[in-house]
Design a protein around this motif. Structure first.
Motif, PDB file in Angstrom:
ATOM      1  N   ILE A  63       0.842  -1.203   0.000  1.00 35.46           N
ATOM      2  CA  ILE A  63       0.000   0.000   0.000  1.00 35.46           C
ATOM      3  C   ILE A  63       0.874   1.248   0.000  1.00 35.46           C
ATOM      4  CG2 ILE A  63      -1.602   1.356   1.425  1.00 35.46           C
ATOM      5  CD1 ILE A  63      -2.860  -1.393   2.234  1.00 35.46           C
ATOM      6  N   THR A  66       2.424   1.738  -3.498  1.00 36.66           N
ATOM      7  CA  THR A  66       1.550   2.035  -4.633  1.00 36.66           C
ATOM      8  C   THR A  66       0.583   3.192  -4.408  1.00 36.66           C
ATOM      9  OG1 THR A  66      -0.060   0.384  -3.881  1.00 36.66           O
ATOM     10  CG2 THR A  66       1.620  -0.349  -5.461  1.00 36.66           C
ATOM     11  N   ARG A  67       0.041   3.332  -3.182  1.00 31.64           N
ATOM     12  CA  ARG A  67      -1.006   4.321  -2.950  1.00 31.64           C
ATOM     13  C   ARG A  67      -0.594   5.489  -2.068  1.00 31.64           C
ATOM     14  NH1 ARG A  67      -5.915   0.994  -0.795  1.00 31.64           N
ATOM     15  NH2 ARG A  67      -6.805   3.067  -0.610  1.00 31.64           N
ATOM     16  N   TYR A  68       0.214   5.224  -1.079  1.00 30.01           N
ATOM     17  CA  TYR A  68       0.560   6.263  -0.101  1.00 30.01           C
ATOM     18  C   TYR A  68       2.062   6.280   0.175  1.00 30.01           C
ATOM     19  CZ  TYR A  68      -4.439   6.606   0.797  1.00 30.01           C
ATOM     20  OH  TYR A  68      -5.789   6.797   0.668  1.00 30.01           O
ATOM     21  N   GLU A  76      -7.515   8.976   7.255  1.00 32.10           N
ATOM     22  CA  GLU A  76      -7.752   8.076   6.123  1.00 32.10           C
ATOM     23  C   GLU A  76      -7.705   6.636   6.636  1.00 32.10           C
ATOM     24  OE1 GLU A  76      -9.080   6.738   3.219  1.00 32.10           O
ATOM     25  OE2 GLU A  76      -8.626   8.803   2.678  1.00 32.10           O
ATOM     26  N   VAL A  78      -7.247   2.272   5.269  1.00 29.34           N
ATOM     27  CA  VAL A  78      -6.986   1.252   4.253  1.00 29.34           C
ATOM     28  C   VAL A  78      -7.196  -0.127   4.882  1.00 29.34           C
ATOM     29  CG1 VAL A  78      -5.368   2.649   2.899  1.00 29.34           C
ATOM     30  CG2 VAL A  78      -4.500   1.197   4.752  1.00 29.34           C
TER      31      VAL A  78
END
Length: 192
Positions: A63, A66-68, A76, A78
């Motif tokens: 994660i 790729t995202r953060y 937020e 996940v």
């Protein structure tokens, strides 16, 4: 498995306040009071990573990659595997550090709970267990947090019947009793 004690129930039994070990909860998802790195830490975060095993850390690293890449923002959430935990998933959220967000702490704390529930709903989950986010080393006063949390959950559950149980899990009786004394379930104003 640890012994659990139910302290109180709210909203027709959909919310349960209990004393127990979050890592023992047999629910669809437990919520991790994570730090922004998602790479483990102390307290609840460390306990979840230790008991859940390396699969959680592997997913968190993916994660981050790729995202953060700069870390998970405060408020937020996940979702990852739960590894060896009895829950099916872990939802990671970063709570606010009290006194570090220029008075925006209530909104950010409410977002932790809202976003965690939204993520659970996106995955068709119906049971979730929360720790007392931000009330440990992040310094959020427990009674203030109780007001924010209870109002936020009341607002959400008033319009969403997909969740059969939301557990608020406290490690000891005094923390659970502080929460119950300050909780405002049923209050749905937008101040949280």
């Amino acid at each position: 498995m640890s012994v659990e004690t139910v302290v109180d129930r709210y909203l027709d039994g959909r919310i349960t306040v209990l004393i127990g070990d979050l890592t023992d909860q047999r629910v669809d998802a437990i919520v991790n009071a994570a730090n922004a790195s998602l790479l483990g830490g102390g307290g609840v975060d460390g306990a979840i990573h230790r008991r859940g095993g390396p699969a959680i850390l592997e997913t968190c690293r993916a994660i981050r990659a790729t995202r953060y890449p700069q870390g998970l923002p405060t408020g937020e959430a996940v979702i990852t595997t739960a590894g060896e935990l009895p829950a099916r998933y872990v939802i990671h959220t970063v709570g606010p550090i009290y006194g570090q967000h220029r008075g925006d702490e209530p909104r950010l704390l409410a977002n932790c709970y809202r976003r965690s529930i939204e993520v659970a709903r996106e995955h068709a989950l119906t049971t979730i267990a929360f720790p007392a986010i931000s009330t440990g080393v992040y310094g959020y006063p427990a009674s203030e947090a109780a007001s924010v949390v209870s109002r936020t959950l009341s607002q959400w559950l008033a319009t969403d019947d997909s969740f059969t149980e939301v557990r608020l899990v406290f490690f000891n009786r005094s923390h659970a009793e502080t929460f119950v004394a300050a909780a405002a379930f049923g209050a749905t104003d937008e101040s949280a």
